[in-house]
Motif scaffolding. Structure first.
Motif, PDB file in Angstrom:
ATOM      1  N   GLN A  58       0.834  -1.201   0.000  1.00 12.98           N
ATOM      2  CA  GLN A  58       0.000   0.000   0.000  1.00 12.98           C
ATOM      3  C   GLN A  58       0.868   1.249   0.000  1.00 12.98           C
ATOM      4  O   GLN A  58       1.681   1.453   0.906  1.00 12.98           O
ATOM      5  N   LYS A  59       0.690   2.089  -0.992  1.00 15.15           N
ATOM      6  CA  LYS A  59       1.479   3.314  -1.099  1.00 15.15           C
ATOM      7  C   LYS A  59       0.914   4.396  -0.179  1.00 15.15           C
ATOM      8  O   LYS A  59      -0.281   4.708  -0.261  1.00 15.15           O
ATOM      9  N   PRO A  60       1.732   4.966   0.692  1.00 10.83           N
ATOM     10  CA  PRO A  60       1.255   6.049   1.551  1.00 10.83           C
ATOM     11  C   PRO A  60       0.793   7.249   0.725  1.00 10.83           C
ATOM     12  O   PRO A  60       1.315   7.522  -0.356  1.00 10.83           O
ATOM     13  N   ARG A  61      -0.183   7.965   1.265  1.00  8.94           N
ATOM     14  CA  ARG A  61      -0.757   9.124   0.588  1.00  8.94           C
ATOM     15  C   ARG A  61      -0.155  10.387   1.198  1.00  8.94           C
ATOM     16  O   ARG A  61      -0.238  10.600   2.411  1.00  8.94           O
ATOM     17  N   VAL A  62       0.431  11.207   0.337  1.00 13.34           N
ATOM     18  CA  VAL A  62       1.235  12.347   0.777  1.00 13.34           C
ATOM     19  C   VAL A  62       0.638  13.657   0.271  1.00 13.34           C
ATOM     20  O   VAL A  62       0.305  13.785  -0.913  1.00 13.34           O
ATOM     21  N   LEU A  63       0.497  14.615   1.167  1.00 16.56           N
ATOM     22  CA  LEU A  63       0.098  15.973   0.805  1.00 16.56           C
ATOM     23  C   LEU A  63       1.341  16.846   0.807  1.00 16.56           C
ATOM     24  O   LEU A  63       2.077  16.888   1.804  1.00 16.56           O
ATOM     25  N   LEU A  64       1.594  17.556  -0.302  1.00 19.90           N
ATOM     26  CA  LEU A  64       2.727  18.462  -0.400  1.00 19.90           C
ATOM     27  C   LEU A  64       2.248  19.895  -0.199  1.00 19.90           C
ATOM     28  O   LEU A  64       1.229  20.301  -0.766  1.00 19.90           O
ATOM     29  N   MET A  65       3.004  20.652   0.601  1.00 24.85           N
ATOM     30  CA  MET A  65       2.685  22.053   0.835  1.00 24.85           C
ATOM     31  C   MET A  65       3.890  22.907   0.478  1.00 24.85           C
ATOM     32  O   MET A  65       5.033  22.550   0.794  1.00 24.85           O
ATOM     33  N   VAL A  66       3.652  24.032  -0.182  1.00 26.81           N
ATOM     34  CA  VAL A  66       4.730  24.860  -0.707  1.00 26.81           C
ATOM     35  C   VAL A  66       4.289  26.319  -0.718  1.00 26.81           C
ATOM     36  O   VAL A  66       3.081  26.605  -0.747  1.00 26.81           O
ATOM     37  N   SER A  67       5.263  27.227  -0.712  1.00 26.10           N
ATOM     38  CA  SER A  67       4.955  28.650  -0.850  1.00 26.10           C
ATOM     39  C   SER A  67       5.466  29.157  -2.191  1.00 26.10           C
ATOM     40  O   SER A  67       4.895  28.829  -3.222  1.00 26.10           O
ATOM     41  N   LYS A  68       6.597  29.882  -2.204  1.00 27.50           N
ATOM     42  CA  LYS A  68       7.065  30.485  -3.453  1.00 27.50           C
ATOM     43  C   LYS A  68       8.418  29.958  -3.914  1.00 27.50           C
ATOM     44  O   LYS A  68       8.952  30.416  -4.916  1.00 27.50           O
ATOM     45  N   ILE A  69       9.003  29.011  -3.167  1.00 32.97           N
ATOM     46  CA  ILE A  69      10.296  28.428  -3.537  1.00 32.97           C
ATOM     47  C   ILE A  69      10.051  26.955  -3.840  1.00 32.97           C
ATOM     48  O   ILE A  69       9.634  26.204  -2.954  1.00 32.97           O
ATOM     49  N   GLY A  70      10.302  26.542  -5.095  1.00 30.59           N
ATOM     50  CA  GLY A  70       9.768  25.263  -5.548  1.00 30.59           C
ATOM     51  C   GLY A  70      10.729  24.128  -5.794  1.00 30.59           C
ATOM     52  O   GLY A  70      10.316  23.083  -6.319  1.00 30.59           O
ATOM     53  N   GLY A 108       8.879   6.927 -10.285  1.00 30.52           N
ATOM     54  CA  GLY A 108       8.804   5.689  -9.524  1.00 30.52           C
ATOM     55  C   GLY A 108       9.865   5.540  -8.448  1.00 30.52           C
ATOM     56  O   GLY A 108       9.948   4.483  -7.810  1.00 30.52           O
ATOM     57  N   LEU A 109      10.659   6.580  -8.228  1.00 33.46           N
ATOM     58  CA  LEU A 109      11.694   6.515  -7.197  1.00 33.46           C
ATOM     59  C   LEU A 109      11.126   6.722  -5.798  1.00 33.46           C
ATOM     60  O   LEU A 109      11.763   6.359  -4.813  1.00 33.46           O
ATOM     61  N   LEU A 110       9.947   7.311  -5.735  1.00 34.29           N
ATOM     62  CA  LEU A 110       9.289   7.562  -4.460  1.00 34.29           C
ATOM     63  C   LEU A 110       7.922   6.893  -4.508  1.00 34.29           C
ATOM     64  O   LEU A 110       6.995   7.390  -5.154  1.00 34.29           O
ATOM     65  N   PRO A 111       7.767   5.741  -3.852  1.00 32.73           N
ATOM     66  CA  PRO A 111       6.526   4.962  -3.960  1.00 32.73           C
ATOM     67  C   PRO A 111       5.397   5.525  -3.096  1.00 32.73           C
ATOM     68  O   PRO A 111       5.099   5.026  -2.015  1.00 32.73           O
ATOM     69  N   VAL A 112       4.777   6.602  -3.580  1.00 33.54           N
ATOM     70  CA  VAL A 112       3.702   7.254  -2.846  1.00 33.54           C
ATOM     71  C   VAL A 112       2.583   7.623  -3.810  1.00 33.54           C
ATOM     72  O   VAL A 112       2.739   7.556  -5.035  1.00 33.54           O
ATOM     73  N   GLU A 113       1.455   8.021  -3.236  1.00 36.71           N
ATOM     74  CA  GLU A 113       0.398   8.687  -3.979  1.00 36.71           C
ATOM     75  C   GLU A 113       0.357  10.132  -3.504  1.00 36.71           C
ATOM     76  O   GLU A 113       0.484  10.395  -2.293  1.00 36.71           O
TER      77      GLU A 113
END
Length: 289
Positions: free
Chosen positions: A87-99, A112-117
């Motif tokens: 089961q791939k963990p589910r990840v929320l990404l948060m960012v401002s103005k530096i990407g 495919g190097l990071l097995p997440v959703e």
């Protein structure tokens, strides 16, 4: 035939026979250990263990495996988790103005190097909505004006938590999200929010750390990935990285080098979390590589 695989993580008071009882339980339940690591901390008196195993007895269901291990866990007063390795963990990404960290994580995810959703990206700015669209990831713009009231900040955070709950998020990653989370937000995300600090903590906190480093003539710069807590930039450290620099490099060069370090360090921390390699040990972490 492919057997289902699991990752079991354990922490409890250190005592004789834990490895024997866990490995015996798995053997009795038709499981084959693929790899295992353990650590006893003499200071905290706690024992930590991570076991990757395959369940080879089709007569023993997932429900039975969990229910039976709960009895063993209770007998040893364990804090334990049993994860489905597929089961791939589910990840929320948060960012401002530096990407740069956001871009790096998205590339690793797509390749495919990071097995997440990654079901969502949240930002208080609109700079990266096109980048999110290029990966077909919903982008949530939740602005927060400079000097916003406490009421406005809490309302914005409530919306973030709604997104976390709706998308069944396992991990929140602050990929250079330049807002301080409230104590209530930190509590809601305890143990499942990671921040990248653009400095080798605990030195050079605050604004423009690479300029501070340049003014001090440092020979090493770095970055720190840590869990988010209400103590700003004081959460348990997961990973750190450094790079040697010299007198010929200006602050812009240090910043560029630093951003590369930040991307690598954050990616490692996220990967370790999603592979269930990080266990909390008070204000520190145990990392099973």
């Amino acid at each position: 035939m492919t057997h289902p695989e699991y990752i079991l993580t354990i922490s409890c008071l250190d005592q004789r026979g834990i490895v024997h009882r866990v490995s015996g339980f798995l053997a009795d339940h038709g499981c084959n250990i693929i790899d295992s690591a353990q650590f006893g901390d003499a200071q905290s008196k706690l024992f930590f263990m991570r076991v990757h195993f395959a369940s080879e007895d089709t007569a023993i269901s997932d429900e039975v495996l969990r229910a039976d291990f709960a009895l063993l866990g209770a007998s040893l007063n364990m804090d334990w988790q049993l994860h489905d390795a597929a089961q791939k963990p589910r990840v929320l990404l948060m960012v401002s103005k530096i990407g740069h960290c956001l871009n790096d994580l998205l590339f690793r995810y797509k390749s495919g190097l990071l097995p997440v959703e990654i079901p969502a990206i949240v930002s208080n700015h609109t700079d990266f909505y096109q980048l999110a669209a290029s990966y077909n990831i919903p982008f949530h713009h939740l602005p927060l004006a400079a000097g916003a009231s406490e009421e406005a900040k809490l309302a914005q955070e409530a919306r973030i938590l709604e997104i976390v709950e709706h998308n069944q998020i396992d991990l929140v990653v602050l990929a250079r999200y330049m807002q301080i989370l409230s104590p209530s937000m930190c509590a809601a995300l305890k143990g499942r929010a990671i921040n990248i600090h653009h400095s080798f903590l605990p030195s050079f906190k605050g604004a423009k750390p690479y300029y501070q480093a340049h003014d001090r003539g440092v020979k090493l710069i770095g970055a720190t990935a840590h869990f988010v807590t209400s103590d700003l930039d004081e959460g348990p450290i997961i990973e750190q990285g450094v790079e040697r620099v010299d007198h010929s490099m200006g602050p812009e060069t240090l910043t560029a080098i630093g951003r590369d370090i930040e991307s690598v360090v954050l990616a490692r921390a996220v990967k370790w979390f999603t592979e269930h390699r990080i266990l909390l040990n008070g204000h520190k972490t145990v990392i099973f590589n």
